[in-house]
Design an enzyme around this catalytic site. Structure first.
Site: not given
Length: 394
Positions: A226, A276, A336
């Site tokens: 990422f 990913a 996050c």
């Protein structure tokens, strides 16, 4: 101004420093008051709480602006933004960086407003109907304070849908040429594409954690998953990494990351474009390992109801990351997702280590940087979790 009243007992959280009142805490939700209009709020027994924005369409029905019953006029926004800027100027000398968050919403007393500065450009995000109504005034204040070459509004967050306001982006001052700014941070330069990049154009909230990665990257074969614009990976190269592999599903992000690597004279990097999880699984199947693995995914959930699914994703991601980390290497990993607590996140990493058969020792733990301050009375203002682990065989 219209007046609204809380139900009995619903003032306690506000009086302790919180800035939101939810729709089920108000005595009534009048529909004749426009979304985003400024109102006065009182307790059930008519004690003043303050002024703020009202939105009958949102679960967050009231956002407190002032406990002194101030109006959100030019003087109010000038004072608030100037106060916030003064703090950032103390935190970040111009020689260290020319990019930082000027306003971090509720933490700076401006609920639902984010302002980032990138050299000669300013980028705004609004998350509330009330701030939307005042964006022209806010832009005027920013023009007076910064004299920017460009002002960009990036109102694309899905959180705006909860307010019943549209998603859009536009340049309100300057043009697209001005929206590409060269920024620097701790000795590394980046071309920030503020109209096309993620969020406000560049992720500023990992700046201090990137510097920690430098300390772990000496002569390290590094995997940056990422990667976005290459922030972590370039710091690894700056710290002496022997090689860098950058992974991102966005071809545009990888192009920017490679361009930023070239801008800084880095050559020992490769880029892998794709999902990913799929790329990491393929690398595991190929028995590829790295001295340093960096995982900085986007938020896996925007709501608490999806938290269990998000935690499963964190477990899977960190298991793959640990399987790709050499014995004696390091895993740097982040979350996050505001709805995932630090305890939730670390527990997911610990679960991943058991599944991967790895022994991990946490050597560093951190949160968001000083230009993203946390309001202790509002846990919602704290969202970033970051940790580094020394990895050995289980």
């Amino acid at each position: 101004m219209h007046e609204l009243y809380l139900k009995p007992g619903e003032h306690r959280r506000l009086f302790k420093g919180h800035l939101w009142s939810f729709s089920n805490e108000l005595q009534s939700l009048p529909r004749d008051i426009a979304a985003g209009e400024t109102v006065r709020l009182f307790t059930h027994d008519r004690k003043p709480v303050g002024t703020g924005f009202y939105n009958p369409q949102s679960l967050i029905a009231f956002r407190l602006l002032s406990r002194k019953s101030e109006l959100p006029d030019e003087g109010f926004f000038t004072r608030k933004i100037t106060e916030a800027l003064s703090l950032r100027n103390k935190l970040y000398p111009s020689g260290e960086t020319n990019a930082f968050r000027v306003v971090h919403g509720e933490s700076d007393g401006l609920p639902g407003l984010v302002i980032d500065r990138f050299s000669d450009a300013v980028v705004i995000q609004s998350f509330s109907a009330g701030m939307d109504r005042h964006l022209p005034l806010i832009c005027d204040v920013l023009t007076q304070l910064f004299r920017p070459a460009c002002i960009i509004i990036r109102n694309e967050s899905v959180l705006r849908e909860l307010e019943g306001i549209p998603l859009y982006k536009k340049i309100v001052h300057g043009d697209e040429r001005d929206a590409v700014q060269t920024i620097h941070d701790a000795g590394i330069s980046y071309k920030a594409h503020l109209f096309e990049g993620h969020k406000t154009g560049f992720f500023l909230d990992q700046r201090e954690n990137r510097r920690m990665v430098r300390r772990l990257s000496g002569d390290a074969d590094t995997l940056d998953v990422f990667t976005s614009d290459g922030g972590f990976g370039l710091n690894a190269l700056q710290g002496g990494a022997s090689a860098l592999t950058m992974v991102d599903i966005s071809a545009g992000a990888l192009e920017r990351a490679c361009a930023n690597a070239d801008l800084n004279g880095f050559r020992t990097y490769t880029a892998l474009n794709g999902d990913a999880f799929e790329i990491m699984q393929r690398l595991v199947s190929e028995r590829k390992t790295f001295d340093l693995v960096i995982l900085d995914p986007p938020s896996f959930t925007k709501s608490r109801k999806n938290l269990p699914k998000a935690l499963q994703a964190y477990k899977k991601l960190n298991r793959l990351g640990l399987e790709l980390t050499k014995n004696g290497g390091f895993l740097a990993t982040a979350s996050c997702s505001r709805h995932a607590s630090e305890a939730d996140f670390l527990q997911a990493v610990q679960h991943a280590s058991r599944t991967a058969g790895k022994h991990i020792r946490m050597v560093y733990k951190n949160s968001q940087p000083a230009d993203h301050p946390v309001l202790l009375s509002m846990p919602e203002t704290s969202y970033l979790k970051f940790a580094c682990f020394y990895v050995t065989e289980g």
